[in-house]
Write a protein that holds these residues in place. Structure first.
Motif, PDB file in Angstrom:
ATOM      1  N   ALA A   1       0.814  -1.210   0.000  1.00  0.00           N
ATOM      2  CA  ALA A   1       0.000   0.000   0.000  1.00  0.00           C
ATOM      3  C   ALA A   1       0.853   1.268   0.000  1.00  0.00           C
ATOM      4  N   GLN A   2       2.139   1.138   0.360  1.00  0.00           N
ATOM      5  CA  GLN A   2       2.985   2.309   0.472  1.00  0.00           C
ATOM      6  C   GLN A   2       3.663   2.554  -0.867  1.00  0.00           C
ATOM      7  N   GLU A   3       3.256   3.615  -1.555  1.00  0.00           N
ATOM      8  CA  GLU A   3       3.702   3.842  -2.915  1.00  0.00           C
ATOM      9  C   GLU A   3       4.576   5.069  -3.073  1.00  0.00           C
ATOM     10  N   GLN A   4       4.442   6.064  -2.237  1.00  0.00           N
ATOM     11  CA  GLN A   4       5.166   7.314  -2.449  1.00  0.00           C
ATOM     12  C   GLN A   4       5.884   7.744  -1.182  1.00  0.00           C
ATOM     13  N   VAL A   5       6.928   8.526  -1.394  1.00  0.00           N
ATOM     14  CA  VAL A   5       7.682   9.095  -0.278  1.00  0.00           C
ATOM     15  C   VAL A   5       7.210  10.529  -0.072  1.00  0.00           C
ATOM     16  N   LEU A   6       6.743  10.815   1.110  1.00  0.00           N
ATOM     17  CA  LEU A   6       6.294  12.162   1.460  1.00  0.00           C
ATOM     18  C   LEU A   6       7.497  12.928   2.002  1.00  0.00           C
TER      19      LEU A   6
ATOM     20  N   ALA B   1       9.264   8.485  11.009  1.00  0.00           N
ATOM     21  CA  ALA B   1      10.598   8.112  10.532  1.00  0.00           C
ATOM     22  C   ALA B   1      11.307   7.203  11.533  1.00  0.00           C
ATOM     23  N   ARG B   2      11.193   7.520  12.819  1.00  0.00           N
ATOM     24  CA  ARG B   2      11.841   6.693  13.837  1.00  0.00           C
ATOM     25  C   ARG B   2      11.274   5.279  13.849  1.00  0.00           C
ATOM     26  N   LEU B   3       9.951   5.172  13.800  1.00  0.00           N
ATOM     27  CA  LEU B   3       9.322   3.854  13.798  1.00  0.00           C
ATOM     28  C   LEU B   3       9.645   3.089  12.520  1.00  0.00           C
ATOM     29  N   THR B   4       9.789   3.816  11.409  1.00  0.00           N
ATOM     30  CA  THR B   4      10.165   3.161  10.158  1.00  0.00           C
ATOM     31  C   THR B   4      11.560   2.549  10.271  1.00  0.00           C
TER      32      THR B   4
ATOM     33  N   GLU C   1       5.489   6.820   2.552  1.00  0.00           N
ATOM     34  CA  GLU C   1       6.735   6.635   3.293  1.00  0.00           C
ATOM     35  C   GLU C   1       7.268   8.022   3.643  1.00  0.00           C
ATOM     36  N   VAL C   2       8.236   8.094   4.535  1.00  0.00           N
ATOM     37  CA  VAL C   2       8.819   9.380   4.910  1.00  0.00           C
ATOM     38  C   VAL C   2      10.319   9.348   4.675  1.00  0.00           C
ATOM     39  N   ASP C   3      10.884  10.533   4.612  1.00  0.00           N
ATOM     40  CA  ASP C   3      12.320  10.687   4.432  1.00  0.00           C
ATOM     41  C   ASP C   3      13.005  10.592   5.797  1.00  0.00           C
ATOM     42  N   THR C   4      13.906   9.629   5.939  1.00  0.00           N
ATOM     43  CA  THR C   4      14.572   9.422   7.232  1.00  0.00           C
ATOM     44  C   THR C   4      15.919  10.141   7.318  1.00  0.00           C
TER      45      THR C   4
END
Length: 450
Positions: free
Chosen positions: A21-26, A161-164, A239-242
């Motif tokens: 389900a995760q397709e894009q990086v926010l 980001a931390r949890l990712t 997704e997020v930028d880590t």
């Protein structure tokens, strides 16, 4: 054995569904733009700015004249019988009664009325100045709302980001534990260890699986929290930028040196002080006279019905008038004097509030700087700690494969590495949030690339 494999399979199915389900990086910039565009608190703040903008306009200044129009119409119909008792005609006969039926009369009027204040003791002038300052104060309040919203945004963004990153660490831990089961099963088949090693590996797989599931659940919940801040569909996948970068020390010191000039709380107190200063002058205007002009331009039409003695008439008139007025409230019972005194006291109070805010901001900046530097040092220590534990784990892995250490000792090295990695993730984002809080206090949160 079978239950453990089924549990691991279920975990893989659940986790695989989440990945699809995760397709894009926010990105951080996209998150900021989305919050500025959609966040409800920011929208309300901007509407408040629009209201203040309307209030400071010329239409609300009192400098424009007032013009009103009026019109009216009246209609009368009379039926009358007029008697002449005792009156005789020339021939000596009684004068007959005269009857008027449907005697109609109409009246029409219209007028334009103009009123304009030439001078009101400078009250409206300083009120107009107040409204302009109030507009700028409202803009600063909106800026404060935006800054607080961005801090809220990144506190949630960095938690995602931390949890990712924790999820990735736990995945690796689970993969290692699954490999241990396979190794323990082969060793047991060849008589190199006991059933206890297999059971220990299965327990570790179960614990790692539960930890990963809990982290996945926390991650999904936190993503929904972020979607609330962004005011969009709660189930939007992203997704997020880590990647985290810190501002160079020299640049940060320069920003801190200008904190008193840019801090939003100090700027608001300055605007409030100016508003109080104008309030004194507005109240002093009560000591001076008011001078006004009036003007009228009107039209009237009277259509009267005929009477027993006069014929009906139509009377049309046009009129134009100008007037001036002077009003001077020489003594109003002391009300103006009291209002001026109270306004001066309010101004003095605002001066005290301003000094208090400056002192508090100076304290907050120093505290925030100390917190940031401490958290940054902790992050650097945790980075080195990860390197140390990674080397220790690799060496323990080699020793375990050679049979020189037990599975319990190997597991302890794995747990130490896992804790070091998750602690580093926590320290990294704690340090970045501390930096953002420091940037807000310096008034530069909206001007720096995060």
């Amino acid at each position: 054995m079978r239950l453990t494999k089924m549990f691991v399979l279920l975990l893989c199915v659940v986790y695989g569904t989440g990945l699809s389900a995760q397709e894009q990086v926010l990105s951080k910039d996209e998150a900021i733009k989305m919050a500025l565009l959609n966040n409800f608190d920011i929208k309300v703040a901007r509407n408040q700015v629009d209201i203040a903008k309307n209030n400071k306009g010329i239409m609300n200044s009192g400098y424009l004249p007032s013009l009103s129009a009026s019109a009216g119409a009246n209609y009368n119909r009379d039926d009358s019988n007029i008697e002449f008792p005792g009156q005789l005609l020339e021939d000596g006969s009684p004068r007959p009664d005269q009857e008027l039926v449907k005697a109609e009369a109409q009246r029409y009027n219209s007028a334009l009325n103009l009123n304009y204040t030439l001078f009101d003791g400078m009250g409206r002038y300083y009120t107009y100045k107040q409204l302009k300052e109030q507009y700028q104060l409202t803009e600063l309040q909106a800026r404060e709302t935006i800054e607080n919203t961005l801090l809220q945004l990144f506190s949630v963004y960095f938690e995602v980001a931390r949890l990712t990153e924790n999820k990735n660490v736990l995945e690796q831990a689970l993969e290692i534990s699954l490999q241990r089961i396979t190794r323990a099963e082969y060793s047991f088949e060849y008589g190199q260890n006991t059933k206890l090693d297999i059971l220990n590996a299965q327990v570790d797989v179960t614990n790692d699986s539960i930890n990963l599931l809990n982290t996945l659940q926390q991650l999904e919940n936190t993503k929904r929290d972020l979607n609330v801040v962004l005011s969009r569909d709660l189930n939007s996948a992203f997704e997020v930028d880590t990647l985290v970068q810190f501002i160079p020390k020299l640049q940060l010191e320069e920003l801190i040196s200008q904190a008193e000039l840019n801090n939003v709380a100090i700027l608001q107190s300055e605007r409030s002080l100016t508003i109080n200063e104008y309030d004194i002058k507005v109240n002093k205007s009560g000591y001076l006279p008011n001078v006004g002009l009036t003007g009228t331009y009107g039209w009237n039409l009277n259509q009267s019905a005929p009477s027993a003695f006069f014929p009906g008439t139509n009377n049309e008139t046009w009129n134009f008038g100008l007037g001036a007025s002077l009003t001077w409230n020489i003594f109003d019972g002391g009300g103006t004097s009291v209002r001026v005194k109270n306004a001066k006291i309010a101004y003095e109070n605002q001066e005290l509030v301003q000094e208090q805010i400056k002192l508090q901001v100076e304290r907050d900046v120093q505290n925030a700087l100390a917190i940031f530097e401490n958290r940054l040092n902790i992050y650097q220590i945790q980075e080195q700690n990860v390197i140390t534990n990674q080397n220790n784990f690799e060496r323990s892995k080699e020793q375990f494969q050679l049979g020189r250490i037990t599975s319990i000792e190997f597991r302890q090295a794995q747990i130490n590495l896992l804790n070091a990695q998750t602690n580093k993730n926590l320290a990294k984002y704690d340090a970045k949030l501390a930096e953002l809080q420091l940037l807000q206090l310096t008034g530069q949160l909206l001007n720096i690339q995060i």
